[in-house]
Design a protein around this motif. Structure first.
Motif, PDB file in Angstrom:
ATOM      1  N   SER A  96       0.762  -1.038  -0.228  1.00 53.43           N
ATOM      2  CA  SER A  96       0.014  -0.027   0.091  1.00 53.43           C
ATOM      3  C   SER A  96       1.063   1.313   0.035  1.00 53.43           C
ATOM      4  O   SER A  96       0.592   2.322  -0.947  1.00 53.43           O
ATOM      5  N   ALA A  97       2.029   1.143   0.889  1.00 56.35           N
ATOM      6  CA  ALA A  97       2.927   2.280   0.999  1.00 56.35           C
ATOM      7  C   ALA A  97       3.493   2.669  -0.476  1.00 56.35           C
ATOM      8  O   ALA A  97       3.409   3.896  -0.978  1.00 56.35           O
ATOM      9  N   ALA A  98       3.901   1.501  -1.241  1.00 58.28           N
ATOM     10  CA  ALA A  98       4.279   1.623  -2.531  1.00 58.28           C
ATOM     11  C   ALA A  98       3.275   2.175  -3.515  1.00 58.28           C
ATOM     12  O   ALA A  98       3.764   3.096  -4.471  1.00 58.28           O
ATOM     13  N   PHE A  99       2.138   1.822  -3.055  1.00 60.49           N
ATOM     14  CA  PHE A  99       1.056   2.380  -4.338  1.00 60.49           C
ATOM     15  C   PHE A  99       0.870   3.719  -3.921  1.00 60.49           C
ATOM     16  O   PHE A  99       0.618   4.540  -5.071  1.00 60.49           O
ATOM     17  N   ALA A 100       0.807   4.120  -2.754  1.00 56.27           N
ATOM     18  CA  ALA A 100       0.548   5.456  -2.247  1.00 56.27           C
ATOM     19  C   ALA A 100       1.689   6.580  -2.992  1.00 56.27           C
ATOM     20  O   ALA A 100       1.392   7.399  -3.736  1.00 56.27           O
ATOM     21  N   SER A 101       3.015   5.988  -2.726  1.00 63.51           N
ATOM     22  CA  SER A 101       3.884   6.950  -3.463  1.00 63.51           C
ATOM     23  C   SER A 101       3.911   6.884  -5.108  1.00 63.51           C
ATOM     24  O   SER A 101       4.416   7.987  -5.537  1.00 63.51           O
ATOM     25  N   VAL A 102       3.616   5.768  -5.709  1.00 66.03           N
ATOM     26  CA  VAL A 102       3.352   5.830  -6.929  1.00 66.03           C
ATOM     27  C   VAL A 102       2.219   6.694  -7.462  1.00 66.03           C
ATOM     28  O   VAL A 102       2.265   7.474  -8.462  1.00 66.03           O
ATOM     29  N   MET A 103       1.049   6.812  -6.600  1.00 62.98           N
ATOM     30  CA  MET A 103       0.117   7.701  -6.907  1.00 62.98           C
ATOM     31  C   MET A 103       0.530   9.125  -6.805  1.00 62.98           C
ATOM     32  O   MET A 103       0.095   9.944  -7.695  1.00 62.98           O
ATOM     33  N   ARG A 104       1.368   9.414  -5.891  1.00 62.00           N
ATOM     34  CA  ARG A 104       2.063  10.857  -5.891  1.00 62.00           C
ATOM     35  C   ARG A 104       2.893  11.128  -6.999  1.00 62.00           C
ATOM     36  O   ARG A 104       2.641  12.192  -7.402  1.00 62.00           O
ATOM     37  N   ARG A 105       3.493  10.117  -7.547  1.00 59.80           N
ATOM     38  CA  ARG A 105       4.490  10.324  -8.547  1.00 59.80           C
ATOM     39  C   ARG A 105       4.400   9.109  -9.502  1.00 59.80           C
ATOM     40  O   ARG A 105       5.131   8.246  -9.677  1.00 59.80           O
ATOM     41  N   PRO A 106       3.378   9.208 -10.439  1.00 58.10           N
ATOM     42  CA  PRO A 106       2.906   8.290 -11.379  1.00 58.10           C
ATOM     43  C   PRO A 106       4.211   7.998 -12.283  1.00 58.10           C
ATOM     44  O   PRO A 106       4.217   6.695 -12.578  1.00 58.10           O
ATOM     45  N   ARG A 107       5.284   8.739 -12.440  1.00 57.37           N
ATOM     46  CA  ARG A 107       6.378   8.230 -13.270  1.00 57.37           C
ATOM     47  C   ARG A 107       7.277   7.055 -12.609  1.00 57.37           C
ATOM     48  O   ARG A 107       7.822   6.366 -13.405  1.00 57.37           O
ATOM     49  N   GLU A 108       6.953   6.932 -11.317  1.00 54.73           N
ATOM     50  CA  GLU A 108       7.799   5.944 -10.891  1.00 54.73           C
ATOM     51  C   GLU A 108       7.133   4.564 -11.018  1.00 54.73           C
ATOM     52  O   GLU A 108       7.920   3.574 -10.990  1.00 54.73           O
TER      53      GLU A 108
END
Ligand SMILES: Nc1ncnc2c1ncn2[C@@H]1O[C@H](COP(=O)(O)OP(=O)(O)OP(=O)(O)O)[C@@H](O)[C@H]1O
Ligand SMILES: [Mg+2]
Lengths: 365, 265
Positions: free
Chosen positions: A131-143
């Motif tokens: 979930s944490a990884a998903f949240a960070s990807v939501m903030r920076r979709p380029r990741e």
């Protein structure tokens, strides 16, 4: 075989101390017969005469070691072979590490409980990290690794269409045929379409697609990530500062969560088509079957089915990735990871489906 | 096998070589790695194969043990042509030598002890206690006596290497192929391994073909060294390591040895 290409053992038990006379070639081939005899004849203080030995390799030296350990004294070993025996340190008995005794019932029970607890904990940690990884990807979709996500979506989704179609078609045909025969006794063949349509949409299509996905994709994730773990590729990712969650797990979770409802929808359509084909044989035209289904199956039925398949997909992909990351070492561990990913995914399906049934009953969906 | 008693120390080449490589060309697809390589190895010799990384040492070894089919040329092991043998004959030749692979290649589903016992079970009629004793003593020789019941994955890289050598030695086969046996070993363990090789070659006239970069080890064990080169795609020098170091006209050869000497001190 020439005489000097064999080995022999003469035992003289009359003399004290007893004498064992070895001669010829002491190698793996020729020691096989005489080793058990020599072992049986051995007594404390016996003399092993080796002056007639022509050849003595590691196996022969091991035989002499065995006899020395059993209380014998080796005499007359040709100088050439002496270093081989000396190197084995025949005066020092072998160190055989003692295996721990097998655990008792209570210890086993305790261990099982501990394992289950640890596993539940690992699952919670995994969900949290994902979930944490998903949240960070939501903030920076380029990741998000888009290429990898699409590749997984293709192999887990598009490539699965033929097998899903096959099973769904079979399911539709069997369901409608088996129910049409008894229903005809009441003149109710027409409602077979309702029955098949509803059970496919709410239960069978999500479940069958998920079982297929567990065997096809979940196990493949576990094997792929497990092999990477065994080859230290995961370690390499971590030390390069690349989070395996973001790099490997997230693309798989997203790809499967997106493709799974589509696959389910596809399975529903194919299954209904199969059912309608059978019903033609019972005198019901395809258009009639279709309008029955359209009238009877609500949008909410479709949505519950697709929501279930979304959750199933996430669960299967998550279990596959988690098992892969937990792989031990060695080829066998990869196989074990793939198997357990499959089994656990199916257990998860059963439990989750039961919970859904109860929840939807109370929510009156 | 040879019926006569082997002479104590074999240093001089005998009439019939134990290993013969004739006009061997090795290629992966169209990528030719070695071209037209020929050499003999007499019984009891310790031959080291040297050369820079990627010049084809492992490739040569793989061809000599029959894992790869040569593009051209022939290979004899113990008087039998490996490249022509098929079926049972080929299996018999394959059983006559031992190999320790560059990456260890222990079977992960067995313990270390079971790995070493495997060739004994396959190619001898020794009973179980005898096989176990032989295997444990082999492990004692490579310093892994205490680790017999470990799984290979529980050993360090160098320990796996030593276990693989113990497995290759289990039957004391006439020919032993070792691919970089001392890579990843500390100097002391590496020296012990050299001593083990020398002991076996002196006492039993076993033939060793060893790929190695360790200069200390080359000077300690090698009767002859054979140097491959990536550009030439073949052998650029053969001879006693001391001669290669001191008298060889080719600067590529002397540099290989000299550099090592500088770093040794
Ligand atoms: N399985 C393979 N397929 C294709 N090419 C290969 C294969 N194995 C090796 N090669 C090529 O053959 C050449 C020689 O490789 P090889 O493994 O024999 O080198 P090496 O001398 O053992 O090197 P090192 O000292 O690094 O182990 C290399 O250029 C490599 O790219
Ligand atoms: Mg190599």
């Amino acid at each position: 075989m020439t005489p000097d290409n064999s080995a022999s053992l003469d035992i003289d038990t009359d003399s004290t101390p007893a004498r064992l006379r070895l001669s010829g070639r002491l190698d793996a081939e020729h020691c096989a017969d005489l080793w058990p005899r020599a072992r049986a004849a051995m007594t404390q203080g016996a003399v092993v005469d080796t002056s007639a030995v022509d050849y003595c390799d590691g196996t022969g030296a091991a035989l002499l070691f065995d006899l020395i350990q059993r209380g014998g004294t080796v005499e007359g070993l040709p100088e050439r072979f002496a270093p081989l025996l000396a190197e084995l340190e025949p005066d020092h008995p072998l160190i055989i590490p003692r295996r721990p005794p097998p655990p008792g019932v209570i210890a086993t029970l305790g261990r099982v409980v501990a394992e289950v607890t640890l596993e539940a904990r690992a699952a919670i940690v995994f969900i949290g990290e994902a979930s944490a990884a998903f949240a960070s990807v939501m903030r920076r979709p380029r990741e998000l690794r888009l290429g990898e996500t699409l590749r997984v979506a293709t192999s887990a989704g598009a490539d699965a269409l033929p097998i899903v179609a096959l099973i769904a078609f079979l399911l539709g045909v069997i369901l409608s045929f088996q129910s049409a025969v008894p229903m005809r006794q009441f003149g109710a063949e027409l409602f077979v379409a309702n029955l098949v349509g509803l059970s496919l949409v709410r239960e069978l299509a999500p479940l069958m697609t998920a079982v297929l996905l567990a065997g096809r994709t979940g196990a493949a994730f576990a094997a792929e990530i497990g092999t990477m773990k065994v080859n230290q590729e995961i370690d390499a990712l971590v030390t390069m500062g690349l989070d395996p969650m973001r790099f490997l797990v997230l693309p798989r979770l997203i790809a499967v969560a997106c493709t799974m409802p589509l696959l389910t929808l596809f399975a529903e359509l194919i299954g209904m088509f199969g059912a309608a084909l059978v019903l033609i044989g019972f005198g019901i035209p395809m258009a009639t079957s279709a309008s029955q289904i359209i009238d009877f199956v609500d949008m909410s039925d479709y949505l519950t089915g697709l929501f279930k398949s979304f959750v199933f997909g996430l669960g299967i992909a998550g279990i596959g990735c988690m098992r892969g990351l937990q792989t031990g070492s060695g080829a066998r561990a990869v196989g074990a990871a793939a198997t357990s990913a499959d089994v656990r995914a199916i257990v998860m399906l059963v439990v989750a489906d039961g919970l859904f049934a109860v929840a939807f009953y109370y929510l009156d969906w | 096998m040879d019926a006569t008693v082997p002479s104590p120390i074999v240093a001089t080449p005998t009439a019939e070589p134990l290993v013969r490589v004739e006009n061997l060309t090795c290629a992966y697809g169209r990528n030719v790695v070695l071209r037209d390589v020929s050499f003999d190895v007499p019984r009891g010799e310790v031959l080291t194969i040297l050369g820079g990384s990627g010049c084809g040492k492992s490739t040569l070894l793989k061809h000599m043990i029959g894992l790869e089919q040569p593009a051209q040329g022939r290979i004899w092991l113990a008087g039998e042509e490996l490249t022509a043998a098929e079926g049972a004959a080929r299996r018999r030749i394959l059983a006559s030598f031992g190999v320790a692979y560059q990456a260890g290649a222990l079977f992960g589903s067995m313990t270390v002890l079971e790995n070493v016992m495997l060739p004994l079970a396959a190619h001898s009629h020794l009973d179980l206690p005898a096989r176990e004793l032989v295997a444990r003593l082999k492990l004692r020789e490579v310093g892994l006596e205490q680790y017999a019941d470990y799984a290979p994955a529980e050993l360090s890289g160098g320990m796996q290497k030593r276990a693989a050598i113990a497995r290759a030695l289990a039957l004391d086969p006439a020919i032993l192929f070792l691919d970089e046996p001392s890579a990843g070993l500390d100097p002391i363990t590496s020296a012990e391994l050299d001593a083990l090789i020398l002991r076996l070659s002196r006492a039993l006239s076993l033939t060793f073909i060893v790929v190695t970069h360790e200069l200390a080890s080359i000077f300690a064990i090698a009767d002859r060294a054979l140097m491959l080169d990536k550009q030439e795609k073949g052998i650029i020098a053969v001879g006693k390591p001391q001669d290669l170091r001191d008298h060889h006209p080719d600067p590529r050869v002397t540099r290989f040895f000299r550099r090592g000497e500088e770093t040794q001190v």
